[in-house]
Design a protein around this motif. Structure first.
Motif, mmCIF file in Angstrom:
data_model
loop_
_atom_site.group_PDB
_atom_site.id
_atom_site.type_symbol
_atom_site.label_atom_id
_atom_site.label_comp_id
_atom_site.label_asym_id
_atom_site.label_seq_id
_atom_site.Cartn_x
_atom_site.Cartn_y
_atom_site.Cartn_z
ATOM 1 N N PHE A 290 0.837 -1.201 0.000
ATOM 2 C CA PHE A 290 0.000 0.000 0.000
ATOM 3 C C PHE A 290 0.876 1.257 0.000
ATOM 4 O O PHE A 290 0.611 2.215 -0.733
ATOM 5 N N GLN A 291 1.918 1.236 0.808
ATOM 6 C CA GLN A 291 2.767 2.425 0.890
ATOM 7 C C GLN A 291 3.562 2.625 -0.396
ATOM 8 O O GLN A 291 3.792 3.761 -0.822
ATOM 9 N N GLU A 292 3.952 1.541 -1.044
ATOM 10 C CA GLU A 292 4.623 1.663 -2.342
ATOM 11 C C GLU A 292 3.688 2.242 -3.401
ATOM 12 O O GLU A 292 4.120 2.943 -4.320
ATOM 13 N N TYR A 298 -1.406 2.351 7.613
ATOM 14 C CA TYR A 298 -0.525 2.142 8.752
ATOM 15 C C TYR A 298 -1.166 1.143 9.705
ATOM 16 O O TYR A 298 -2.391 1.036 9.797
ATOM 17 N N GLU A 299 -0.306 0.432 10.433
ATOM 18 C CA GLU A 299 -0.792 -0.501 11.441
ATOM 19 C C GLU A 299 -0.948 0.237 12.770
ATOM 20 O O GLU A 299 -0.173 1.146 13.097
ATOM 21 N N ILE A 300 -1.961 -0.179 13.536
ATOM 22 C CA ILE A 300 -2.266 0.436 14.823
ATOM 23 C C ILE A 300 -2.638 -0.677 15.795
ATOM 24 O O ILE A 300 -3.050 -1.765 15.376
ATOM 25 N N TYR A 301 -2.486 -0.416 17.077
ATOM 26 C CA TYR A 301 -2.740 -1.469 18.065
ATOM 27 C C TYR A 301 -3.376 -0.869 19.311
ATOM 28 O O TYR A 301 -2.913 0.146 19.832
ATOM 29 N N GLY A 302 -4.437 -1.490 19.750
ATOM 30 C CA GLY A 302 -5.088 -1.060 20.972
ATOM 31 C C GLY A 302 -5.949 -2.168 21.532
ATOM 32 O O GLY A 302 -6.076 -3.249 20.947
ATOM 33 N N VAL A 313 2.387 6.656 12.642
ATOM 34 C CA VAL A 313 1.854 7.900 12.094
ATOM 35 C C VAL A 313 2.769 8.344 10.967
ATOM 36 O O VAL A 313 3.940 7.942 10.906
ATOM 37 N N PRO A 314 2.269 9.147 10.038
ATOM 38 C CA PRO A 314 3.129 9.631 8.959
ATOM 39 C C PRO A 314 4.396 10.291 9.518
ATOM 40 O O PRO A 314 4.335 11.115 10.429
ATOM 41 N N GLY A 315 5.546 9.858 8.999
ATOM 42 C CA GLY A 315 6.818 10.391 9.461
ATOM 43 C C GLY A 315 7.435 9.617 10.599
ATOM 44 O O GLY A 315 8.607 9.828 10.940
ATOM 45 N N ALA A 316 6.682 8.715 11.216
ATOM 46 C CA ALA A 316 7.207 7.877 12.305
ATOM 47 C C ALA A 316 6.526 6.521 12.225
ATOM 48 O O ALA A 316 5.689 6.170 13.062
ATOM 49 N N ALA A 317 6.866 5.775 11.183
ATOM 50 C CA ALA A 317 6.203 4.496 10.924
ATOM 51 C C ALA A 317 7.231 3.452 10.515
ATOM 52 O O ALA A 317 8.268 3.774 9.925
ATOM 53 N N ARG A 318 6.928 2.207 10.845
ATOM 54 C CA ARG A 318 7.759 1.089 10.402
ATOM 55 C C ARG A 318 6.839 -0.060 10.034
ATOM 56 O O ARG A 318 6.114 -0.596 10.887
ATOM 57 N N GLY A 380 12.177 0.642 19.806
ATOM 58 C CA GLY A 380 11.044 1.423 20.274
ATOM 59 C C GLY A 380 9.740 1.122 19.558
ATOM 60 O O GLY A 380 8.677 1.602 19.985
ATOM 61 N N PHE A 381 9.772 0.360 18.474
ATOM 62 C CA PHE A 381 8.559 -0.041 17.756
ATOM 63 C C PHE A 381 8.106 -1.416 18.261
ATOM 64 O O PHE A 381 8.935 -2.298 18.497
ATOM 65 N N LEU A 382 6.799 -1.599 18.386
ATOM 66 C CA LEU A 382 6.240 -2.853 18.883
ATOM 67 C C LEU A 382 5.774 -3.716 17.725
ATOM 68 O O LEU A 382 4.938 -3.302 16.922
#
Length: 500
Positions: A290-292, A298-302, A313-318, A380-382
């Motif tokens: 999708f990003q290509e 983006y993936e999210i977790y809660g 978030v945009p600019g801080a994603a892996r 720092g990324f989960l």
């Protein structure tokens, strides 16, 4: 109080609107001014019927204007809405038993139900106004902790549904965090697809109202047909919302994939600026694709207990991770890599009705909350790695994370809609694979044979059952209302039914 003020918040953006698209694609448009006036009228009717602060009131039915109107009016009155899961509950007698078991003062249903004789006397049909009912009074209503404003139920992937007590402060925190992280403005339009009995969808509605942006409610059955018309800017959903495009691109000729993929992105509309997925295992290759293509997925977790735990978030994603922990949340890894959270403002105060016996194991005395998810922290990324209670322990004591086996097969075959690995006796593994094209069954079985050669004997799959993807529905019971695989139902109705 945050949730009490939502009706008043509607009046701050009277021209903004909320849309409700029906299965036949007819659309009901309501301005926030109209919703405010309708909510005030319903509040008067409910108050005149004897409902007031602290009363537990059930709300039942599919997504509709009546559902969210009832929710807002009850919150403003100080009542405690109890969101009754609609899936697999169709008979009035069954709903009535639910109301009696949970000692509710009244029940609000969005549409008439068949067999109304089974409903409690204190029932009102919201499509028939004005509302008139006589609340039931029970001596044994559960005492709720201070600040609890609504009760929801978990999706029940393990076969049970916990009653979750959501607090005003926790809900406000989730809304405030989302508004900041996503930079929500009045130009946004938030898409709501899954049932309102899932608290996430209600919170998204509260987010829209509190920020003054629009919201659009669409049935999942017609989501893709409707998206080009409704043009949302923010979409949250399980991986199945996005696997449609991923599978289509991966099935295309490699030389044409990217060009065709960019064209197919239009199925999500032309205005979308944020796409979030989670709630089930997310294939990293799907997010990367999708990003290509230039799509903001983006993936999210809660969890309902905590609220948001981590997000990209945009600019801080892996890609391949759920992102970094959000503000106010600290993540640590417990035994076996279990994700344990410290939250300054958790969303839930504990359990009520069902799941109470597990409360101490989830809500630790030191303030930590145990999620039941397995994870790894990478810079720092989960990165999530499955569910602890899904781990298979063989007779020899070997622990197997089925999510790892499942991911290997799902990555190899884009046409695999879902897969569940499960024990077959004391020492063998089996799997159920759902295919968009059952004609590819032999390919999947050949791949599993090759995969077995690379695994230790304890991790080899001895039996494979291929099923058509069409049977994966909420109505069949194989999916929860969050579109997660219900593993308990798979074992009960597919694997042990003899239909293999």
């Amino acid at each position: 109080m945050f949730v009490d003020s939502l009706v008043d918040k509607l009046a701050e953006h009277p021209a903004q609107r909320m849309r409700f698209v029906a299965r036949d694609r007819t659309t009901l448009d309501k301005t926030y001014g109209e919703i405010h006036d309708d909510a005030v009228r319903l509040m008067d009717e409910l108050r005149d019927s004897g409902l007031g602060p602290g009363d537990l009131v059930g709300v039942f039915g599919p997504n509709s204007y009546e559902w969210i109107l009832a929710d807002l009016a009850l919150l403003a009155l100080g009542c405690v809405p109890v969101a009754i899961p609609a899936e697999n509950r169709h008979e009035s007698a069954e709903i009535g038993a639910f109301v009696e078991r949970f000692r509710l003062a009244a029940l609000l249903v969005t549409r008439p139900l068949p067999g109304e004789a089974g409903l409690p006397a204190a029932t009102a049909v919201l499509s028939e106004r004005p509302v008139k009912l006589g609340p039931a009074r029970h001596d044994d209503v559960p005492a709720l902790p201070p600040g609890v404003r609504t009760i929801a139920f978990s999706s029940g992937t393990a076969g049970t549904q916990k009653g979750l007590m959501l607090t005003d402060d926790g809900i406000a925190n989730t809304v405030e965090l989302s508004a900041r992280a996503w930079r929500v403005t009045t130009d946004d339009d938030i898409l709501i697809v899954m049932p309102y009995s899932n608290f996430q969808q209600r919170y998204l509605t509260y987010l829209a109202i509190s920020t003054g942006c629009a919201a659009t409610v669409v049935p999942p059955e017609i989501m893709f047909q409707a998206l080009k018309v409704v043009e949302p800017t923010i979409i949250l959903g399980p991986p199945s919302f996005f696997e449609v495009l991923y599978n289509r691109v991966m099935a295309a000729d490699p030389a044409e994939r990217m060009d065709k993929g960019r064209g197919w992105l239009s199925m999500y509309g032309s205005r979308v600026r944020l796409m979030y997925t989670g709630s089930a295992p997310v294939p990293p290759a799907m997010v990367t694709l999708f990003q290509e293509l230039g799509a903001p997925l983006y993936e999210i977790y809660g969890s309902t207990e905590v609220g948001w735990i981590a997000m990209n978030v945009p600019g801080a994603a892996r890609a391949g991770t759920a992102g970094r922990p959000v503000d106010g949340v600290t993540v640590e890894l417990g035994d076996g890599g279990e994700v344990v959270v410290r939250a300054e403002r958790p969303q839930v105060a504990g359990y009520v009705y069902e799941g109470v016996e597990t409360q101490d194991a989830v809500f630790r005395p030191d303030g930590r909350i145990v999620t039941g998810d397995l994870g790894v922290l990478e810079d720092g990324f989960l990165r999530l790695a499955g569910r602890k209670n899904n781990v298979i322990i063989t007779r020899s004591g070997v622990k197997i994370n089925p999510a790892e086996l499942e991911a290997g097969i799902e990555r190899a075959f884009p046409g695999v809609r879902a897969m569940v690995a499960l024990p077959d006796g004391a020492a063998l593994l089996a799997c159920v694979v759902w295919l968009d094209d059952p004609g590819r069954a032999a390919e999947v079985e050949a791949h599993i044979t090759r995969m077995n050669a690379d695994h230790e004997p304890s991790h080899r799959i001895a039996t494979t059952l291929v099923r058509p993807a069409e049977e994966l529905t909420v109505e069949s019971g194989l999916l929860t209302r969050n579109f997660k695989i219900d593993r308990s139902a798979v074992r009960r109705t597919v694997w042990t039914s003899g239909d293999r």
